[in-house]
Scaffold this motif. Structure first.
Motif, PDB file in Angstrom:
ATOM      1  N   VAL A  29       0.821  -1.210   0.000  1.00 55.53           N
ATOM      2  CA  VAL A  29       0.000   0.000   0.000  1.00 55.53           C
ATOM      3  C   VAL A  29       0.854   1.259   0.000  1.00 55.53           C
ATOM      4  O   VAL A  29       0.356   2.345  -0.267  1.00 55.53           O
ATOM      5  N   ASP A  30       2.145   1.140   0.298  1.00 55.21           N
ATOM      6  CA  ASP A  30       3.038   2.288   0.379  1.00 55.21           C
ATOM      7  C   ASP A  30       4.241   2.015  -0.506  1.00 55.21           C
ATOM      8  O   ASP A  30       4.771   0.901  -0.534  1.00 55.21           O
ATOM      9  N   GLY A  31       4.686   3.030  -1.213  1.00 53.43           N
ATOM     10  CA  GLY A  31       5.781   2.850  -2.147  1.00 53.43           C
ATOM     11  C   GLY A  31       7.091   2.441  -1.531  1.00 53.43           C
ATOM     12  O   GLY A  31       7.961   1.893  -2.204  1.00 53.43           O
ATOM     13  N   HIS A  32       7.263   2.688  -0.227  1.00 47.66           N
ATOM     14  CA  HIS A  32       8.504   2.306   0.456  1.00 47.66           C
ATOM     15  C   HIS A  32       8.410   0.935   1.117  1.00 47.66           C
ATOM     16  O   HIS A  32       9.387   0.489   1.727  1.00 47.66           O
ATOM     17  N   ASP A  33       7.277   0.270   1.008  1.00 52.15           N
ATOM     18  CA  ASP A  33       7.079  -0.985   1.734  1.00 52.15           C
ATOM     19  C   ASP A  33       7.714  -2.180   1.045  1.00 52.15           C
ATOM     20  O   ASP A  33       7.771  -2.265  -0.200  1.00 52.15           O
ATOM     21  N   LEU A  34       8.137  -3.120   1.880  1.00 48.02           N
ATOM     22  CA  LEU A  34       8.474  -4.476   1.453  1.00 48.02           C
ATOM     23  C   LEU A  34       7.384  -5.412   1.963  1.00 48.02           C
ATOM     24  O   LEU A  34       6.878  -5.219   3.077  1.00 48.02           O
ATOM     25  N   LEU A  35       7.040  -6.411   1.193  1.00 45.99           N
ATOM     26  CA  LEU A  35       6.248  -7.524   1.694  1.00 45.99           C
ATOM     27  C   LEU A  35       7.232  -8.645   1.996  1.00 45.99           C
ATOM     28  O   LEU A  35       7.910  -9.151   1.097  1.00 45.99           O
ATOM     29  N   VAL A  36       7.313  -9.010   3.277  1.00 47.79           N
ATOM     30  CA  VAL A  36       8.300  -9.999   3.727  1.00 47.79           C
ATOM     31  C   VAL A  36       7.607 -11.287   4.142  1.00 47.79           C
ATOM     32  O   VAL A  36       6.600 -11.251   4.864  1.00 47.79           O
ATOM     33  N   ARG A  37       8.142 -12.416   3.669  1.00 47.41           N
ATOM     34  CA  ARG A  37       7.721 -13.725   4.164  1.00 47.41           C
ATOM     35  C   ARG A  37       8.523 -14.017   5.426  1.00 47.41           C
ATOM     36  O   ARG A  37       9.740 -14.179   5.374  1.00 47.41           O
ATOM     37  N   VAL A  38       7.858 -14.038   6.557  1.00 45.91           N
ATOM     38  CA  VAL A  38       8.528 -14.149   7.852  1.00 45.91           C
ATOM     39  C   VAL A  38       8.969 -15.591   8.089  1.00 45.91           C
ATOM     40  O   VAL A  38       8.163 -16.519   8.035  1.00 45.91           O
ATOM     41  N   GLU A  39      10.258 -15.762   8.380  1.00 40.08           N
ATOM     42  CA  GLU A  39      10.822 -17.084   8.632  1.00 40.08           C
ATOM     43  C   GLU A  39      11.105 -17.328  10.111  1.00 40.08           C
ATOM     44  O   GLU A  39      11.091 -18.474  10.560  1.00 40.08           O
ATOM     45  N   GLU A  73       9.240 -10.765  -0.533  1.00 43.60           N
ATOM     46  CA  GLU A  73       8.340 -11.339  -1.536  1.00 43.60           C
ATOM     47  C   GLU A  73       8.017 -10.339  -2.644  1.00 43.60           C
ATOM     48  O   GLU A  73       7.901 -10.710  -3.807  1.00 43.60           O
ATOM     49  N   ALA A  74       7.821  -9.082  -2.278  1.00 43.97           N
ATOM     50  CA  ALA A  74       7.465  -8.050  -3.246  1.00 43.97           C
ATOM     51  C   ALA A  74       7.925  -6.703  -2.696  1.00 43.97           C
ATOM     52  O   ALA A  74       8.129  -6.542  -1.495  1.00 43.97           O
ATOM     53  N   VAL A  75       8.090  -5.719  -3.591  1.00 43.84           N
ATOM     54  CA  VAL A  75       8.585  -4.407  -3.190  1.00 43.84           C
ATOM     55  C   VAL A  75       7.709  -3.306  -3.772  1.00 43.84           C
ATOM     56  O   VAL A  75       7.136  -3.448  -4.860  1.00 43.84           O
ATOM     57  N   GLY A  76       7.608  -2.197  -3.024  1.00 44.90           N
ATOM     58  CA  GLY A  76       6.879  -1.030  -3.495  1.00 44.90           C
ATOM     59  C   GLY A  76       7.639  -0.283  -4.572  1.00 44.90           C
ATOM     60  O   GLY A  76       8.844  -0.484  -4.787  1.00 44.90           O
ATOM     61  N   GLU A  77       6.952   0.632  -5.230  1.00 49.75           N
ATOM     62  CA  GLU A  77       7.524   1.316  -6.393  1.00 49.75           C
ATOM     63  C   GLU A  77       8.698   2.222  -6.050  1.00 49.75           C
ATOM     64  O   GLU A  77       9.538   2.525  -6.918  1.00 49.75           O
ATOM     65  N   ASN A  78       8.807   2.646  -4.795  1.00 47.39           N
ATOM     66  CA  ASN A  78       9.905   3.534  -4.400  1.00 47.39           C
ATOM     67  C   ASN A  78      11.069   2.806  -3.739  1.00 47.39           C
ATOM     68  O   ASN A  78      12.039   3.445  -3.329  1.00 47.39           O
ATOM     69  N   GLY A  98       2.302  -6.501  13.466  1.00 45.47           N
ATOM     70  CA  GLY A  98       3.608  -7.040  13.804  1.00 45.47           C
ATOM     71  C   GLY A  98       4.029  -8.259  13.011  1.00 45.47           C
ATOM     72  O   GLY A  98       3.385  -8.682  12.045  1.00 45.47           O
ATOM     73  N   SER A  99       5.125  -8.871  13.466  1.00 44.09           N
ATOM     74  CA  SER A  99       5.797  -9.930  12.700  1.00 44.09           C
ATOM     75  C   SER A  99       5.333 -11.334  13.031  1.00 44.09           C
ATOM     76  O   SER A  99       5.824 -12.294  12.426  1.00 44.09           O
ATOM     77  N   ASN A 100       4.381 -11.488  13.973  1.00 46.11           N
ATOM     78  CA  ASN A 100       3.899 -12.833  14.292  1.00 46.11           C
ATOM     79  C   ASN A 100       2.851 -13.271  13.278  1.00 46.11           C
ATOM     80  O   ASN A 100       1.727 -13.635  13.599  1.00 46.11           O
ATOM     81  N   ALA A 101       3.251 -13.231  12.012  1.00 48.09           N
ATOM     82  CA  ALA A 101       2.388 -13.594  10.896  1.00 48.09           C
ATOM     83  C   ALA A 101       3.273 -14.073   9.752  1.00 48.09           C
ATOM     84  O   ALA A 101       4.455 -13.716   9.680  1.00 48.09           O
ATOM     85  N   GLN A 102       2.696 -14.877   8.855  1.00 49.26           N
ATOM     86  CA  GLN A 102       3.505 -15.419   7.769  1.00 49.26           C
ATOM     87  C   GLN A 102       4.017 -14.345   6.822  1.00 49.26           C
ATOM     88  O   GLN A 102       5.075 -14.509   6.206  1.00 49.26           O
ATOM     89  N   TYR A 103       3.271 -13.257   6.693  1.00 50.77           N
ATOM     90  CA  TYR A 103       3.686 -12.161   5.822  1.00 50.77           C
ATOM     91  C   TYR A 103       3.495 -10.843   6.560  1.00 50.77           C
ATOM     92  O   TYR A 103       2.543 -10.670   7.317  1.00 50.77           O
ATOM     93  N   GLN A 104       4.412  -9.892   6.297  1.00 50.15           N
ATOM     94  CA  GLN A 104       4.352  -8.599   6.974  1.00 50.15           C
ATOM     95  C   GLN A 104       4.803  -7.500   6.028  1.00 50.15           C
ATOM     96  O   GLN A 104       5.734  -7.682   5.235  1.00 50.15           O
ATOM     97  N   LEU A 105       4.155  -6.348   6.129  1.00 56.03           N
ATOM     98  CA  LEU A 105       4.592  -5.152   5.431  1.00 56.03           C
ATOM     99  C   LEU A 105       5.501  -4.338   6.346  1.00 56.03           C
ATOM    100  O   LEU A 105       5.183  -4.113   7.511  1.00 56.03           O
TER     101      LEU A 105
END
Length: 339
Positions: A29-39, A73-78, A98-105
């Motif tokens: 939702v934000d150009g600076h965001d990363l979508l991370v698969r939490v390991e 997993e994916a990156v924002g436009e900025n 927070g990070s207690n989820a499989q995916y986090q922004l």
């Protein structure tokens, strides 16, 4: 996606204090965001404080977790620093899910590349405590990271905790003589492993123990445990024009006049979430700190503080991690890895 969350703030022995749920996978939702698969994730006192019992009820499940390592997993436009597939680690932003989820922004400016010499579980133990210790010593307090402690003595109250474990190492590297506090055989040994030259018992009066080691005063102190309890003592122990660093909210009012005023003692607060919470213009400094920490780890100049992996990321294991942390008897960081 799988996640662990709460809707009510309950004692940790209540099975509903943290529960397994399914949530929609977040989208950028934000150009600076990363979508991370939490390991992997680690648990900190902030988790237990946020979760502590109160009458508030959340309309939507609230996901905690402020230490993670995972894969982009994916990156924002900025985004300019990362691409899908990169291994990363970060503490994140307490105002977001927070990070207690499989995916986090998470905003890329708060993220560092995972140390190459650490696996995901080991890396997840580092971000919050490393940023806190680094900001406190080298950005809130006036000490340079490479030689700012030469000829100076630093007292670290609660040296075996997560922040203390990193602070001891960073302070030694900066040239300080480091005196840590601990009270049990295993925590004393841990502080020595982290690099403390002396360890004294914080259950006993500090001044006589320091005097017995030929330290009548210290140049700086960081109180990582109980601000109120040690306030008067530190005012007496600190040298004129010394510095005290704090991270724990005091229970009552603090007397900031003499001896602090008489000695011109600098009082420095550190709150790791200040930069992301207030969207400061320098919030990217946290990403840079994590990159620097990773380089030091990979060079063998800084060691990780992973204590134990309790199992996969689920509600039962997170409740156990919270329970242990609330006991005040953990050594090293508690980590959960995998789903």
């Amino acid at each position: 996606m799988k996640a662990v969350a709460l809707t009510r703030y309950l004692p940790i022995d209540d099975p509903q204090s943290l529960v397994d749920i399914e949530l929609p996978k977040p989208t950028l939702v934000d150009g600076h965001d990363l979508l991370v698969r939490v390991e992997a994730v680690s648990v900190n006192p902030v988790d237990t404080k946020v979760r502590s019992p109160k009458p508030q009820v959340e309309a939507q499940p609230k996901v905690l977790g402020y230490d993670a390592a995972g894969v982009v997993e994916a990156v924002g436009e900025n985004v300019t620093r990362f691409k899908p597939g990169d291994a990363v680690y970060y503490a994140g932003d307490i105002t977001r899910s927070g990070s207690n989820a499989q995916y986090q922004l998470v905003d890329e400016r708060l993220v560092g590349a995972r140390p190459q010499s650490l696996d995901f579980a080991q890396a997840a133990a580092l971000p919050l405590t490393a940023i806190t210790a680094w900001e406190l010593l080298f950005q809130r307090m006036p000490f340079a990271e490479d030689d700012g402690g030469k000829g100076k003595t630093l007292l670290v109250i609660a040296g075996a905790g997560g922040v203390g474990s990193i602070a001891i190492q960073l302070a030694r590297r900066a040239g300080f003589t480091v005196i840590a506090t601990a009270s049990r055989a295993e925590t004393i040994e841990w502080c020595m492993q982290m690099g403390a030259q002396r360890v004294i018992d914080h259950r006993q009066a500090l001044a006589p123990q320091l005097a017995a080691l030929d330290f009548e005063q210290v140049d700086a102190a960081i109180n990582l445990a109980d601000t109120d309890r040690y306030w008067d003592t530190l005012g007496e122990l600190l040298a004129p024009q010394g510095h005290v660093g704090l991270i724990v909210e005091p229970a009552g009012a603090l007397k900031i006049g003499d001896p602090y005023k008489a000695k011109c003692i600098g009082i420095h607060w550190e709150m790791m979430f200040a930069r992301p919470r207030f969207r400061t213009t320098d919030m990217g400094e946290q990403g840079r700190i994590l990159e620097r920490v990773a380089a030091l780890v990979d060079a063998g100049e800084l060691r990780g503080t992973h204590g134990e992996t309790l199992g996969v990321i689920n509600a039962a294991n997170l409740r156990e991690a919270h329970r242990r942390l609330e006991s005040g008897r953990t050594v090293g960081k508690l980590v959960l890895a995998g789903w």
